[in-house]
Design an enzyme around this catalytic site. Structure first.
Site, PDB file in Angstrom:
ATOM      1  CB  CYS A  85      -0.820  -0.039   1.454  1.00  0.00           C
ATOM      2  SG  CYS A  85      -2.321   1.048   1.193  1.00  0.00           S
ATOM      3  CG  HIS A 189      -4.115  -3.789   2.538  1.00  0.00           C
ATOM      4  ND1 HIS A 189      -2.864  -3.348   3.502  1.00  0.00           N
ATOM      5  CD2 HIS A 189      -4.440  -1.773   1.623  1.00  0.00           C
ATOM      6  CE1 HIS A 189      -3.081  -2.123   3.314  1.00  0.00           C
ATOM      7  NE2 HIS A 189      -3.732  -1.714   2.503  1.00  0.00           N
ATOM      8  CD  GLU A 191      -1.996  -5.487   4.944  1.00  0.00           C
ATOM      9  OE1 GLU A 191      -1.601  -6.472   3.549  1.00  0.00           O
ATOM     10  OE2 GLU A 191      -2.190  -4.706   5.208  1.00  0.00           O
TER      11      GLU A 191
END
EC number: 4.3.2.10
Lengths: 209, 273
Positions: A85, A189, A191
């Protein structure tokens, strides 16, 4: 014995989420760190980041010797790098969020606002969207076609099309990933992208550029 | 395709326990928010929302632990709301692993709290709540004794007012003006809840949702009143929402996340496969 992954803590971002995801992807040695020495000794380096470009760039530079350590370990010595990001956007030459601010200039280009003409297209670009890989020599083995979670209002416009490893679509094509040599950056993202994201991290942890 | 319509299950949490539990059969402890979050993660929910309704300070403290444990096992975006009154409150939740914080009543009395959180942590992590009820005859008027939506009835006369305390207390604040103000303050998205519709299963207040969604440039999450999959679809097609939030239709096993995605796709909307 593989070395550790240095996850750079510069006060910007969801560090714990990224650390948790790297562990879920099989990394047993994630070091959340703001120590340049830990970066210099790392097998791999991750730069996360949420929030605004300017405050992230300022916070990263505020750590003495950190940028120098990253450049030595990643640019000179070729350690695999992942920017997530704003951590990816920081690789640009400059960003224009809240004024013009210098980036790391690892990959030429600018971080610009997402501009939309259709009022139905909302900013921030928030939610799951396509990751469409481009023909790219370095990114090909890392980026698979799929859906990932995006959350951003600015995008990385690279000077050279060949640095773009994947695109997505939000009122027009937007950079989803950049890659060059041992460097990968993703706008989305991993994650927060459930199985797609964890699998990408697994491939990155195995990556030997 | 373009960005997908997000389907967001919302769990009410009190003193670290889920209030209205999920009816998934394979949960070891159905009252544990972490177990339920994990189930929704595996089911492919696009995001998850925890709404803390703890009355006590101690109860709120347990929330931080719940968020931390959830972030360890769930790799999906997590929004946490309820009792966020300051940038310090937001920071504690974000550090524990929340991706976004929802600000509700604090932003009614002091909209600047949205700006304070956005400036420190970025707009992307601020969800501002708009809890509204339909009133007649302008702000401060009578509540309209009708939930749901009928845009053809009384065109141009619809008014909504911000209510607090679970929809019991009127504030005199126009809901659409409040929504615009929150967007100006730097909210990343708006969670628009019809307090008339909440719990009724009669569907979102589509006119409210649409009026706000069309007035702001940021995404709107429709909330309050979902009773079936058609309500989710209408939230987007008629309410112009970017995301749809629901509780009981998922918690009690009436529908799965996959069925919600399929219903959206069948209506020609972008949804995850």
């Amino acid at each position: 014995m593989p070395g550790h992954v240095a996850l750079i803590d510069y006060g910007a971002g969801n560090l714990q989420s990224v650390a948790n995801a790297l562990k879920a992807a099989g990394s047993h040695a994630v070091k959340v760190t703001s120590d340049p020495k830990v970066v210099l000794a790392a097998e791999r380096v991750v730069l996360p980041g949420v929030g605004a470009f300017a405050s992230c760039a300022k916070a990263l530079r505020a750590i003495p010797d950190m940028v120098a350590a990253m450049e030595r370990r990643v640019l000179d010595q070729g350690a695999p790098f992942l920017g997530i990001c704003v951590g990816m956007q920081l690789m640009a030459t400059r960003g224009v969020e809240h004024g013009v601010h210098k980036g790391l200039d690892w990959i030429g280009g600018e971080v610009l606002p997402i501009e939309v003409t259709d009022p139905k297209i909302k900013v921030p670009h928030m939610g799951w969207n396509d990751v469409a890989p481009m023909k790219h020599p370095d990114g090909a083995e890392l980026i698979e076609r799929g859906e990932a979670y995006f959350l951003h209002s600015y995008h990385f416009a690279t000077d050279e099309g060949r640095d773009i490893a994947a695109i997505t679509d939000h009122g027009g094509a937007i950079t989803a990933a950049v890659a060059r040599d041992n460097i990968l950056g993703v706008q989305f993202h991993p994650e927060k992208s459930q199985r797609y994201g964890i699998e990408l991290l697994e491939r990155w942890l195995e990556w030997k550029p | 395709m373009t960005v997908r319509v997000r389907v967001i299950p919302c769990l009410d949490v009190r003193d670290g326990r889920v209030v209205k539990g999920v009816n998934f059969v394979d949960l070891i402890d159905a009252g544990d928010p972490v177990e339920q979050a994990r189930a929704y993660d595996l089911a492919g929910a696009d995001e998850l929302c925890f709404l803390d309704i703890s009355a006590s300070h101690e109860g709120r403290g347990t929330l931080i632990d719940v968020v931390r444990r959830t972030a360890e096992v769930c790799f999906m975006p997590l929004t946490v709301g309820g009792g966020v009154r300051s940038a310090a409150d937001a920071r504690a939740l974000l550090l524990a692993g929340a991706d976004k914080v929802a600000v509700n009543s604090a932003a009614v009395s002091r909209p600047e709290v949205v700006a304070e959180i956005a400036e420190r942590f970025g707009s992307q992590c601020v969800v501002a709540s708009v809890d509204a009820r339909r009133v007649s005859g302008g702000i401060g008027g009578q509540l309209v004794d009708k939930a749901g939506d009928n845009p053809d009835q009384n065109p141009g006369e619809s008014r909504w007012e911000i209510f607090t305390h679970g929809g019991r207390q009127a504030t005199g604040i126009d809901a659409v003006e409040h929504a615009l103000r929150l967007a100006e303050m730097g909210a990343g998205e708006l969670l628009v809840t019809s307090m008339d519709g909440d719990g009724t299963k009669q569907g979102y207040d589509l006119e409210l949702t649409r009026t706000i969604a069309d007035a702001v440039g940021i995404p709107v999450i429709a909330s309050g009143g979902v009773g079936n999959l058609g309500h989710l679809v209408a939230g987007v097609t008629e309410g112009h929402a970017s995301a749809v939030l629901a509780a009981s239709i998922f918690h009690f096993g009436q529908h799965t996340i996959a069925e919600a995605h399929e219903a959206l796709r069948l209506a020609g909307l972008p949804a995850r496969s």
